[in-house]
Scaffold this active site. Structure first.
Site, PDB file in Angstrom:
ATOM      1  N   CYS A  11     -58.304 111.279  73.959  1.00  0.00           N
ATOM      2  CA  CYS A  11     -58.317 111.232  75.420  1.00  0.00           C
ATOM      3  C   CYS A  11     -57.367 110.137  75.919  1.00  0.00           C
ATOM      4  CB  CYS A  11     -59.731 110.968  75.928  1.00  0.00           C
ATOM      5  SG  CYS A  11     -60.358 109.320  75.501  1.00  0.00           S
ATOM      6  N   CYS A  14     -58.361 106.691  74.817  1.00  0.00           N
ATOM      7  CA  CYS A  14     -58.122 106.519  73.377  1.00  0.00           C
ATOM      8  C   CYS A  14     -56.642 106.221  73.126  1.00  0.00           C
ATOM      9  CB  CYS A  14     -58.537 107.771  72.614  1.00  0.00           C
ATOM     10  SG  CYS A  14     -60.276 108.213  72.827  1.00  0.00           S
TER      11      CYS A  14
END
Length: 78
Positions: A11, A14
């Site tokens: 994501c 991340c």
């Protein structure tokens, strides 16, 4: 050599953690290996329930957030 692992699904948070971790490690100047871990079973091995997470040499240092650059450097240093 430091082993840095980013635990996350890929994501935006991340990826941001991976970027800040790389920048922090580069600025520290020590050799390191950076691995992105996306397998949820491996998250469980670390006891991580909230991502993104930063693991330094097998020890979970941060979960659920993207720390600022200076904090990331402290986490990497130990």
């Amino acid at each position: 050599m430091k082993k840095l692992q980013i635990l996350g699904s890929g994501c935006a948070k991340c990826n941001a953690l991976a970027d800040i971790t790389k920048k922090a490690a580069d600025e520290l100047g020590a050799p390191y290996e950076l691995e992105k871990v996306t397998d949820f079973r491996r998250f469980a091995e670390f006891g991580v329930m909230v991502t993104p997470a930063l693991v330094v040499d097998g020890v979970v240092k941060s979960t659920g957030k993207v720390p600022p650059l200076e904090e990331a450097k402290k986490l990497i240093r130990g």
